[in-house]
Design an enzyme around this catalytic site. Structure first.
Site, PDB file in Angstrom:
ATOM      1  N   SER A 120    -100.256 -41.206  81.776  1.00 49.05           N
ATOM      2  CA  SER A 120     -99.267 -41.369  80.722  1.00 49.05           C
ATOM      3  C   SER A 120     -99.955 -41.663  79.385  1.00 49.05           C
ATOM      4  O   SER A 120    -100.800 -42.545  79.291  1.00 49.05           O
ATOM      5  CB  SER A 120     -98.347 -42.522  81.107  1.00 49.05           C
ATOM      6  N   GLY A 121     -99.623 -40.896  78.366  1.00 54.55           N
ATOM      7  CA  GLY A 121    -100.190 -41.119  77.045  1.00 54.55           C
ATOM      8  C   GLY A 121    -101.485 -40.376  76.786  1.00 54.55           C
ATOM      9  O   GLY A 121    -102.113 -40.537  75.746  1.00 54.55           O
ATOM     10  N   SER A 173     -93.076 -41.260  75.810  1.00 56.61           N
ATOM     11  CA  SER A 173     -93.431 -40.951  77.189  1.00 56.61           C
ATOM     12  C   SER A 173     -92.339 -40.125  77.851  1.00 56.61           C
ATOM     13  O   SER A 173     -91.160 -40.445  77.770  1.00 56.61           O
ATOM     14  CB  SER A 173     -93.640 -42.258  77.948  1.00 56.61           C
ATOM     15  N   SER A 174     -92.758 -39.022  78.486  1.00 59.83           N
ATOM     16  CA  SER A 174     -91.769 -38.191  79.184  1.00 59.83           C
ATOM     17  C   SER A 174     -91.340 -38.933  80.446  1.00 59.83           C
ATOM     18  O   SER A 174     -92.163 -39.297  81.261  1.00 59.83           O
ATOM     19  CB  SER A 174     -92.380 -36.851  79.579  1.00 59.83           C
ATOM     20  N   GLY A 394     -97.542 -38.366  84.155  1.00 57.92           N
ATOM     21  CA  GLY A 394     -98.874 -38.631  84.680  1.00 57.92           C
ATOM     22  C   GLY A 394     -98.888 -39.861  85.568  1.00 57.92           C
ATOM     23  O   GLY A 394     -97.931 -40.635  85.606  1.00 57.92           O
ATOM     24  N   GLU A 396     -99.310 -43.374  86.859  1.00 59.95           N
ATOM     25  CA  GLU A 396     -98.813 -44.509  86.084  1.00 59.95           C
ATOM     26  C   GLU A 396     -99.016 -45.811  86.854  1.00 59.95           C
ATOM     27  O   GLU A 396     -98.642 -45.908  88.011  1.00 59.95           O
ATOM     28  CB  GLU A 396     -97.312 -44.290  85.853  1.00 59.95           C
TER      29      GLU A 396
HETATM   30  N1  LIG Z   1    -103.926 -33.388  70.221  1.00 54.92           N
HETATM   31  C1  LIG Z   1    -103.416 -34.483  69.685  1.00 54.92           C
HETATM   32  N2  LIG Z   1    -103.589 -34.725  68.372  1.00 54.92           N
HETATM   33  C2  LIG Z   1    -103.089 -35.822  67.809  1.00 54.92           C
HETATM   34  N3  LIG Z   1    -102.422 -36.774  68.482  1.00 54.92           N
HETATM   35  C3  LIG Z   1    -102.209 -36.613  69.793  1.00 54.92           C
HETATM   36  C4  LIG Z   1    -102.690 -35.464  70.470  1.00 54.92           C
HETATM   37  N4  LIG Z   1    -102.360 -35.569  71.760  1.00 54.92           N
HETATM   38  C5  LIG Z   1    -101.673 -36.728  71.883  1.00 54.92           C
HETATM   39  N5  LIG Z   1    -101.575 -37.364  70.715  1.00 54.92           N
HETATM   40  C6  LIG Z   1    -100.927 -38.655  70.446  1.00 54.92           C
HETATM   41  O1  LIG Z   1    -100.759 -39.304  71.690  1.00 54.92           O
HETATM   42  C7  LIG Z   1     -99.380 -39.565  71.930  1.00 54.92           C
HETATM   43  C8  LIG Z   1     -99.081 -39.394  73.393  1.00 54.92           C
HETATM   44  O2  LIG Z   1     -99.212 -38.061  73.759  1.00 54.92           O
HETATM   45  P1  LIG Z   1     -98.280 -37.374  74.839  1.00 54.92           P
HETATM   46  O3  LIG Z   1     -98.607 -35.939  74.821  1.00 54.92           O
HETATM   47  O4  LIG Z   1     -96.884 -37.772  74.636  1.00 54.92           O
HETATM   48  O5  LIG Z   1     -98.814 -38.018  76.191  1.00 54.92           O
HETATM   49  P2  LIG Z   1     -98.346 -37.717  77.668  1.00 54.92           P
HETATM   50  O6  LIG Z   1     -97.359 -36.607  77.622  1.00 54.92           O
HETATM   51  O7  LIG Z   1     -99.608 -37.320  78.365  1.00 54.92           O
HETATM   52  O8  LIG Z   1     -97.810 -38.948  78.193  1.00 54.92           O
HETATM   53  C9  LIG Z   1     -98.638 -38.587  71.067  1.00 54.92           C
HETATM   54  O9  LIG Z   1     -97.401 -39.096  70.717  1.00 54.92           O
HETATM   55  C10 LIG Z   1     -99.544 -38.458  69.860  1.00 54.92           C
HETATM   56  O10 LIG Z   1     -99.356 -39.503  68.970  1.00 54.92           O
HETATM   57 MG   LIG Z   2     -95.438 -36.596  78.223  1.00 57.45          MG
END
Ligand SMILES: Nc1ncnc2c1ncn2[C@@H]1O[C@H](COP(=O)(O)OP(=O)(O)O)[C@@H](O)[C@H]1O
Ligand SMILES: [Mg+2]
Length: 1037
Positions: A120-121, A173-174, A394, A396
């Site tokens: 996650s994140g 977070s999804s 992911g 968690e």
């Molecule tokens: N390629 C990227 N460039 C800039 N910031 C990113 C990038 N990937 C993730 N982030 C930052 O990390 C945060 C979490 O990413 P996210 O894709 O929502 O994570 P996950 O889906 O894996 O839980 C996003 O809201 C953003 O702020």
């Molecule tokens: Mg997500």
């Protein structure tokens, strides 16, 4: 030197990056020499991360480290750069992966999926959005496609609003799993999409841990909703007023702008086909959930729950207040014949209320996904290929983990299992294809954990269901006991009771711990049964059925299977949906993006070694690398390898004549590769250690400079006084330009290839419909046919007027045009021809024209004369006896030709000269004029129709003393007769006859010349006294 620069310019991909390998680490872990060392792996990641190089490959797998800051690498320009470029040619990027998948799909016409994983994140959702955006920009576009594209893109913010929330790990977070198919037509246009959602974390609607929020949409509505809307919904613009929004105590977060997100969602809803009434109903539901959360119960004297009547009940679902009231405070029990309402305690009522809220939200979410799918659905049935994007929650671990985490982590186990199967499988397949022996790789197979969770009868899921479904007093604790009893000995399971002294200290009584592939997770059993049952009391459903809200009506259909039969438990539903997902994925070609979270604080620039090391480990990156390296770090097609390294061996430089494989064999023999360092596959060379490749590459770099020096030396020759350094600079510049040029060419070539593919398919369709009247399908094809015919015609035009019959046969649609063109062209050609001829040639042609009118189609050997130019004369003045000249010069000699004259008596042949003056024809023997025929007395000339060269001159013979007719043979028959015609104007008296010619030997004495054709040409006196002339039959030749 062309070859030299060509060599330098033909820069490879992975190889080209080798030179830069010390500066920014390596771009592909496969080339890491210490590939088993986690520290080396980490060093490389860290080095790159600190340079903002967040992407690194392991072969075709992409490792991505969350930068937690905006990087300037997602611009349109970047997209263009990565479009249609070889995967390894540019620095690693998510666009490169996306592009590679897209192009593979188009060329192989099969389905693919991109599995994005990470905790996650870590950046999964961002990655999936980047991929989607890339396709949105890079796909061919039309108005129709743009429409689909916009919907694909805008479905995202809507789903995120309803399905994402701020957690401790991630502000966005999804809270549901998402698998999205993007459908492409055969030209690569995005024509549709479909989304599957997995297990939404509904419990969040009614409860949030400290520091977490409910789903974004609630806050967006309250913060961003228009005044009118809020008034209508009975909401106040203050999150603090709603108990479902404040349990995490962080309704406001600086990183989230609910107001502007609201606007995005509103706009998106209209694009993806939500009508005014859809949105009204949708927000009615959201508001109702908030109102529901604010309902408070009080205990009456008997301890039963009652609704505080003073409280104004805002309820928007169109359900009569008393029905709702009854539904929230009573439970319907079916006795034998009648229905009885049994009142709830307060706790029970709260529970029922929350259950209702969760059910409403959960079902609405599913409705939303379906609605989006309807708007993305592609209606035409032609075959599509898809690229699936899997962005699922992911792995968690929280301080307290419950049923949701159990499901999420189980899902990740399943995906890890899939990943192992697919990567090992594909690697093994490549080895088999190349005919190289497969060497087993040791890796941790998490199947044992999957089995622990999902095995029939013995797995945790079975045990949980059993407890949920069995009669009697089942509780979370009896579930725990059952697990202890049935799987107590499992190496990946431990509970408080079973743990040893040391471990027990870390576990609470109601805890059990699973050793997941990604690490230990301690689960608290409290709530497992409830959440798994997900019971909504029957009258809860009945209450909802009375709603006037269209969405709610749809979500709680009256035809729902009766509650007498127990619905499937949540975990079982989840399990089967994962089985379905696995099937979907197994039928497609896999690609991977592995996301890594550099620190827990969501901060840029911080790379927490321990945290990253842990992820690298459980994401199986080291194992993946080991599998990829299973002996061989590097593999390349023979052609590519040879092309780059051929300067290293005199036999292969500059050109190798044999096959590429033989060339490579020769080359590496020269380089001294040891037999255990490489293997020769069917189409590729496999090199075991990177150091072997590095050594080769280093040698190449040295060699390249040597070659460059040679170029420089030559250059110096031209400019003796030239400054060496300046030249070297120039050489480098040239080299760079050349490389750029080559790269651009290469790209153009590829883009062209893709275009070709599109064109081909259209071409085929056009071909099939080419004979139909003009329509959309064939216009392009027909245009092509036209153009192609004209182009070919241009190259195949007749070169001379005589070739006019070699006109290129036109396709049916060009028949008429072709005829017109032919006419025009021939006229043009004739005109050009005529303008180009000299007066001499013109005179010649005019003569030939006369010959033609006299003999064409009449005399057999005429055609052979056509190409023989006429001469002014065949006997020059010097060759005519001077006496003769003196006698006839005053008449002007116009033409002379040698002839054979046949005697009148006996037909003996005699060589004579025939001379035409302006007034008469003379037959001459040396100095003697044997006969003069005044043109006025020349009454006729006979020739046969056959291929002999005989001519008989008939003269008027009133005078006995005069000599008779002349029988002559002349090699230049046509020329001579044409001249005679011109000089004496005798056209009408030249006759072409068949069979026999009568002539006057002397006046009153006749003779005959008979003509026939035979095998051999002969002239003789026949028995009947006629002169027999046999000529070969040309027609038989
Ligand atoms: N390629 C990227 N460039 C800039 N910031 C990113 C990038 N990937 C993730 N982030 C930052 O990390 C945060 C979490 O990413 P996210 O894709 O929502 O994570 P996950 O889906 O894996 O839980 C996003 O809201 C953003 O702020
Ligand atoms: Mg997500």
């Amino acid at each position: 030197s062309d070859l030299v620069t060509g060599q330098i310019g033909s820069d490879g991909n992975m190889e080209a990056s080798l030179t830069a390998r010390d500066r920014v680490g390596i771009q592909d872990f496969v080339l890491l020499d210490a590939y088993t060392s986690e520290s080396a792996f980490l060093d490389n990641l860290r080095k790159r991360f600190h340079e903002n190089l967040i992407y690194t490959y392991i072969g075709t797998l992409l490792v991505s480290v969350n930068p937690y800051k905006e990087l300037d690498i997602y611009s349109k320009k970047q997209m263009d750069t990565y479009m249609g470029v070889n995967f390894f040619e540019l620095p690693p990027h998510i666009y490169a992966l996306a592009d590679n998948v897209f192009r593979t799909m188009l060329s192989e016409f099969n389905n693919h999926f991109i599995l994005i994983s990470g905790e996650s994140g870590a950046g999964k959702t961002e990655a999936s959005k980047k991929i989607l955006q890339f396709y949105a920009v890079s796909c061919p576009s039309t108005r129709l496609l743009n429409n689909v594209r916009d919907r694909l893109l805008l479905s995202n913010p809507v789903l995120e609003a309803f399905g994402n929330a701020k957690t401790l790990k991630n502000d966005n977070s999804s809270r549901f799993g998402k698998y999205m198919d993007i459908q492409f037509d055969h030209q690569g246009g995005a024509v549709g999409g479909h989304i599957l959602s997995y297990l939404l974390e509904k419990s969040r609607v009614v409860h949030q841990n400290h520091g977490e929020r409910n789903f974004h949409i609630f806050y967006q509505l309250v913060e961003g909703g228009e005044e009118d809307l809020l008034r209508w919904l009975g909401l106040e613009r203050n999150c603090q007023h709603y108990s479902y929004l404040v349990q995490g105590d962080c309704a406001k977060v600086s990183s989230i702008n609910d107001k502007s997100d609201w606007r995005t969602v509103r706009k998106a809803l209209s694009v993806i086909d939500f009508s005014e009434s859809d949105t009204e109903h949708l927000f009615g539901i959201i508001a109702s959930v908030l109102h529901l959360g604010n309902i408070k119960f009080e205990a009456d004297v008997r301890g039963y729950a009652t609704l505080n009547n003073n409280q104004e009940m805002h309820w928007l679902l169109g359900i009569p207040a008393h029905v709702l009231q009854q539904g929230l405070t009573h439970r319907k029990i079916e006795a034998k014949t009648e229905e009885v309402f049994s009142p709830f305690s307060v706790d029970h009522a709260v529970y029922a209320r929350d259950a209702l809220a969760k059910a409403i939200y959960g079902r609405t979410f599913n409705w939303l996904v379906n609605k989006i799918n309807e708007s993305l659905a592609n209606k035409d049935s032609s075959r599509k290929t898809v690229i699936g994007l899997l962005d699922i929650y992911g792995f968690e671990v929280f301080s307290v983990n419950s049923f949701e985490q159990f499901c999420i982590n189980y899902c990740n186990e399943k995906l890890q299992q899939l990943f192992i199967q697919l990567t090992l499988k594909s690697e093994q397949e490549e080895y088999e294809m190349e005919g190289i022996e497969w060497e087993p790789v040791p890796y941790f197979n998490n199947k044992i954990i999957c089995d622990l969770v999902e095995e029939k009868y013995r797995g945790i899921i079975s045990l949980l269901d059993e407890e949920c479904l069995r009669p009697g007093e089942a509780t979370d604790l009896t579930f725990l006991e059952k697990m202890e009893e049935k799987i107590g000995g499992h190496p990946h399971f431990v509970s408080h009771k079973l743990a040893d002294q040391k471990t027990r200290k870390t576990l609470e009584r109601g805890d059990f711990r699973l050793l997941h592939y990604a690490g230990e997770v301690t689960y608290c059993v409290v709530g497992f049964l409830d959440k798994n049952n997900d019971l909504l009391y029957r009258n809860g459903k009945e209450v909802m059925r009375q709603s006037k809200n269209a969405i709610i009506k749809h979500c709680f259909p009256s035809t729902e299977p009766d509650s007498k039969k127990r619905p499937e438990t949540v975990v079982t539903q989840f399990k089967s949906s994962l089985v379905g997902l696995t099937e979907i994925l197994m039928s497609k070609e896999p690609w991977y993006v592995r996301c890594i979270k550099p620190n827990e604080a969501k901060q840029p620039g911080r790379f927490d070694d321990v945290l990253v090391r842990h992820q690298v480990k459980y994401l199986g990156l080291m194992e993946h690398l080991r599998v990829r390296r299973a002996g061989f770090a590097y593999r390349r097609k023979y052609e590519i390898f040879l092309q780059r390294y051929k300067p290293l061996c005199p036999d292969t430089w500059p050109n190798w004549k044999g096959t590429a494989a033989e060339g490579v064999q020769r080359l590496i023999k020269h380089l001294g590769y040891k037999s255990d360092e490489y293997k020769m596959g069917r189409t590729k060379i496999f090199i075991r250690h990177p150091r072997t490749l590095f050594a080769t590459e280093d040698a190449f770099q040295v060699c390249k400079h040597k070659l460059a020096t040679r170029i420089q030396a030559k250059y110096k020759g031209y400019r003796v006084k030239g400054d060496f350094l300046k030249q070297r600079e120039a050489a480098t510049k040239i080299e760079t330009c050349w490389r750029g040029l080559m790269a651009r060419k290469e790209r153009e070539k590829r883009a062209w290839a893709v275009t070709c593919l599109f064109i081909c398919s259209r071409f085929i369709k056009g071909f099939m419909t080419r004979n139909q009247p003009a329509c959309i399908d064939n216009t392009e094809y027909l245009a092509y046919v036209r153009q192609s015919y004209l182009t070919r015609l241009r190259e195949n035009l007749p070169k001379t007027v005589l070739e006019k019959d070699s006109w290129l046969t036109p396709p049916p649609i060009m028949q008429e045009v072709s005829q017109l063109l032919k006419k025009i062209y021939i006229r043009h050609m004739v005109r050009k021809y005529i303008r180009g001829i000299t007066p001499l040639r013109k005179a010649q042609l005019m003569l030939k024209e006369q010959t033609s009118s006299m003999f064409k189609g009449k005399k057999e050997n005429y055609p052979f004369s056509v190409c023989r130019p006429f001469m002014d004369t065949r006997i020059s003045a010097e060759d005519i006896n001077i006496k003769v000249l003196q006698m006839i010069r005053h008449e002007q000699i116009k033409y002379s030709v040698p002839v054979v004259k046949y005697d009148r008596n006996g037909f003996r042949p005699r060589l004579r000269q025939l001379i035409f003056t302006l007034e008469a024809a003379y037959l001459v023997e040396e100095a003697k004029i044997k006969q003069r025929i005044d043109y006025s007395s020349l009454k006729g000339v006979s020739v046969s129709n056959l291929s002999d060269n005989f001519l008989i001159l008939h003269v008027t013979c009133d005078d006995i003393k005069q000599k008779g007719d002349l029988v002559l043979q002349c090699d230049y028959l046509f020329e001579a007769l044409t001249k005679l015609n011109v000089i004496a104007n005798k056209q009408n008296c030249i006759k072409v006859v068949q069979g026999s010619v009568r002539f006057d030997i002397q006046p009153g004495r006749e003779g005959f010349v008979d003509f026939k054709s035979g095998q051999e040409s002969m002239v003789y006196r026949a028995k009947n006294g006629h002169l027999m002339v046999v000529s070969t039959d040309f027609r038989q030749c």
